[in-house]
Design an enzyme around this catalytic site. Structure first.
Site, short mmCIF file in Angstrom:
data_model
loop_
_atom_site.label_atom_id
_atom_site.label_comp_id
_atom_site.label_asym_id
_atom_site.label_seq_id
_atom_site.Cartn_x
_atom_site.Cartn_y
_atom_site.Cartn_z
N HIS A 255 -6.38 -92.74 -26.40
CA HIS A 255 -6.97 -93.47 -25.27
C HIS A 255 -8.42 -93.79 -25.61
CE1 HIS A 255 -3.63 -93.30 -22.41
NE2 HIS A 255 -3.36 -92.14 -22.95
N HIS A 276 0.02 -90.85 -29.38
CA HIS A 276 0.86 -92.07 -29.37
C HIS A 276 0.20 -93.24 -30.11
CE1 HIS A 276 -1.55 -92.84 -25.80
NE2 HIS A 276 -0.79 -92.12 -25.00
N ALA A 280 -2.74 -97.51 -26.42
CA ALA A 280 -4.02 -97.11 -25.81
C ALA A 280 -5.10 -96.87 -26.86
CB ALA A 280 -3.84 -95.87 -24.94
N ARG A 287 -10.75 -105.66 -41.00
CA ARG A 287 -12.12 -105.24 -41.33
C ARG A 287 -12.45 -103.86 -40.78
NH1 ARG A 287 -13.25 -110.74 -39.92
NH2 ARG A 287 -13.48 -112.00 -41.81
N ILE A 315 10.55 -99.28 -26.37
CA ILE A 315 9.69 -100.01 -25.45
C ILE A 315 8.23 -99.97 -25.90
CG2 ILE A 315 8.86 -100.16 -23.06
CD1 ILE A 315 11.85 -100.75 -23.37
N ASP A 338 6.63 -88.74 -24.53
CA ASP A 338 5.70 -89.15 -23.46
C ASP A 338 6.48 -89.37 -22.17
OD1 ASP A 338 3.20 -89.67 -22.39
OD2 ASP A 338 3.22 -91.79 -22.92
N LEU A 372 2.36 -99.83 -18.82
CA LEU A 372 3.38 -98.81 -19.07
C LEU A 372 2.89 -97.46 -18.57
CD1 LEU A 372 4.65 -99.77 -22.66
CD2 LEU A 372 5.82 -100.12 -20.47
N GLY A 374 4.30 -94.27 -19.32
CA GLY A 374 5.10 -93.26 -19.99
C GLY A 374 6.51 -93.76 -20.26
#
Length: 446
Positions: A255, A276, A280, A287, A315, A338, A372, A374
Site C-alpha cells: 500500500h 500482494h 496497491a 526508469r 481477479i 487476501d 477491490l 479483497g
C-alpha cells in the site's frame, strides 16, 4: 510425561501408494507420521524396531504439506477486524473451515482500524511493550532497548483486554480441530493514502518524531503479531522496520508509492516481504520499477531472499503478470488469498473492518465503489489458478502455498515441507473429497 515420550508411544501411521512432495520433487515413497511429526522410516525400523500401526492407501495421489495463508482478513462470516467479546470463537470457526481447503496454518489479518480495535485500556496490571512488567502509574523499569520508545509505553495485561482484537488471537497449534494460528498480520494503518485501496482513509497514520512509540500506541502489545505491512516511503519507516525486526516480527512493504530506492533501503533495514505484489503500489516503469523492482534488485543484502505475496484468484492479478513475477523470482513467490469475511458466503453486502464490501459473483468491491475489497477465493482455488495461469510445475505451485510462506516466516524446519521431523496432522486422519481433489486435514494432496 514429556511430550517426546508421549509422541514415542503414539501410534505410527503409514501413508502408502502416494507421491510425496519433498525437496521440490514428487517422490514415490511412503510417508510415516506419529504424534503430529513426520518420521524417518529407517530410524523407526532400525533404532526403534517399529512398524506401522495403521496404513492408509492414498490411491496414487499427491501428498503435499498443508498450505499456509499469511494474508486472510476473515471468512465464512467472520471479520477479524471487528472487535467483539469473543474474537477467539470466530477465529476458531475460520480455522476449522480452512482445513477443507488444504490450509493448516494461517495469519489472521487486520486491516486499518482505529487504535481501540487493536487494544483496550484497563486500570489493572500493566504489561510493557517489551514484555516486562510495571505497576499502574509507575514508570517501566525495563532494560533500555536501542529501538524502544522513550519513555517506554506500558499496556494492559492481555488477559484483561476483553472486547478488543489483538489480545484475543494468540498463536495456537493446529490439528483436527482446525488450522494453526501463526500470529497476526497487521496491514495498516501506516500506509499510503494514495494507495490505501480498501483501507479507510480516516484511520491512516504516519510516523511522528518517536516512530516506534506511534506503532505501540496504535497496536498495543505486539506479543501476538508476526507480520506488519507498512509503506516504506513514510518518514522514519526505517526506524520502525529495525525495531519490529529486532522483536522477530516480519515487515512487509505494501500500500505504497515507494520508488525502488526507498524499497531497497527498507529491505536493507530488515523488511523481507511484499504485500500482494502489483496491487496497491506504483505500476512497473522502466526508469523506476518501484517495489516491483525488488524481485530483480542487485542492491539487496548478500544471500537475502525477498518474498512477495500474490493473489492468484483470477481477479486481482492478470495471468501475464503472474507469469512475469514467477519467471523473474520463482523462489520468493508466496500465494495468499487476501480473503475477506464474505469467503464462503454469497452475493450481497458483508463487512471488512470499518467498511462494507459488496460481493457480485467472483468479485468483492468496497460498497458503492469499484475498488477491490479483497478476495473470495480460498487457497486451493488460488493454487489451481496459479498452476494453470503460469504453466509452472505442480511442485512449484504447491511450494508457493506451503514451503515459501514457511521460509518467509522462518518456520521451514517444522512447516511447509514433508521433511523428517516436520509437522504433520495428528492421527486419526480422515480422507475427505472436495471437487475431485483429496485432502487430509494437516496434509493436503491432490
Amino acid at each position: 510425561m514429556r511430550s517426546g515420550q508421549c509422541a514415542a508411544g503414539a501410534p505410527v501411521l503409514q501413508f502408502t501408494n502416494c507421491r510425496i512432495l519433498r525437496g521440490g520433487t514428487l517422490l514415490r515413497e511412503d510417508l510415516w507420521v506419529r504424534g503430529g511429526r513426520i518420521l524417518d522410516p529407517e530410524k523407526l525400523f532400525f533404532e526403534e524396531r517399529r512398524v506401522a500401526d495403521e496404513q492408509r492407501d492414498c490411491g496414487g495421489r499427491i501428498l503435499a504439506p498443508g498450505f499456509i495463508d499469511v494474508q486472510i482478513n476473515g471468512g465464512f462470516g467472520v471479520d477479524f477486524s471487528k472487535a467483539t467479546e469473543d474474537v477467539g470463537s470466530g477465529v476458531a470457526l475460520v480455522a476449522r473451515r480452512l482445513l477443507s481447503h488444504g490450509v493448516t496454518s494461517f495469519c489472521p489479518t487486520l486491516v486499518t482500524s482505529p487504535p481501540e480495535v487493536y487494544h483496550k485500556a484497563h486500570s489493572s496490571s500493566y504489561k510493557c511493550a517489551r514484555s516486562s512488567w510495571a505497576l499502574p502509574g509507575r514508570p517501566c523499569s525495563c532494560e533500555p532497548c536501542p529501538h524502544a520508545p522513550s519513555p517506554p509505553l506500558c499496556f494492559p495485561h492481555a488477559a484483561g483486554s476483553t472486547g478488543k482484537v489483538l489480545p484475543q488471537i494468540p498463536v495456537k497449534s493446529g490439528g483436527p480441530h482446525g488450522a494453526g494460528v501463526l500470529g497476526v498480520h497487521l496491514e495498516g494503518p501506516f500506509i499510503s493514502r494514495e494507495k490505501r485501496g480498501a483501507h479507510p482513509e480516516a484511520y491512516l497514520r504516519s510516523f511522528e518524531a518517536n516512530a516506534f512509540h506511534d506503532v505501540l500506541a496504535t497496536y498495543g502489545p505486539l506479543d501476538n503479531v508476526c507480520i506488519v505491512t507498512l509503506a516504506p516511503e513514510l518518514d522514519r519507516s526505517h526506524e520502525v522496520i529495525q525495531a519490529l525486526t529486532a522483536q522477530g516480527i516480519r515487515v512487509s512493504l505494501g500500500h505504497s508509492v515507494a520508488d525502488l530506492r526507498a524499497a531497497e533501503v527498507a529491505v536493507q533495514s530488515g523488511a523481507t516481504f511484499i504485500t500482494h505484489l502489483f496491487n496497491a503500489m506504483l505500476p512497473f516503469h522502466h526508469r523506476d520499477p518501484g517495489i516491483v523492482g525488488l524481485l530483480t534488485s542487485d542492491q539487496l543484502p548478500p544471500g537475502h531472499c525477498i518474498f512477495y505475496g500474490m493473489i492468484a484468484d483470477g481477479i486481482h492479478t492478470n495471468p501475464a503478470a503472474l507469469r512475469i513475477a514467477h519467471r523473474a523470482h520463482p523462489q520468493g513467490l508466496v500465494l495468499v488469498t487476501d480473503a475477506v469475511p464474505a469467503l464462503g458466503l454469497g452475493n450481497g453486502r458483508h463487512t471488512l473492518g470499518q467498511q462494507e464490501v459488496e460481493v457480485d459473483g467472483l468479485i468483492a468491491y468496497i460498497a458503492g465503489t469499484k475498488t477491490l475489497g479483497g478476495s473470495i477465493a480460498p487457497m486451493d482455488v488460488c493454487v489451481r489458478h496459479f498452476l494453470q495461469a503460469t504453466g509452472c510445475s505442480v511442485e512449484s505451485a504447491l511450494e508457493a502455498a506451503s514451503l515459501h510462506p514457511a521460509q518467509m516466516l522462518g518456520l521451514e524446519k517444522t512447516k511447509g515441507s514433508l521433511d523428517f521431523g516436520a509437522d504433520a496432522a495428528p492421527p486419526p486422519v480422515q480422507i475427505t473429497f472436495l471437487d475431485g481433489l483429496s485432502f487430509l486435514p494437516g496434509l493436503s494432496y491432490e
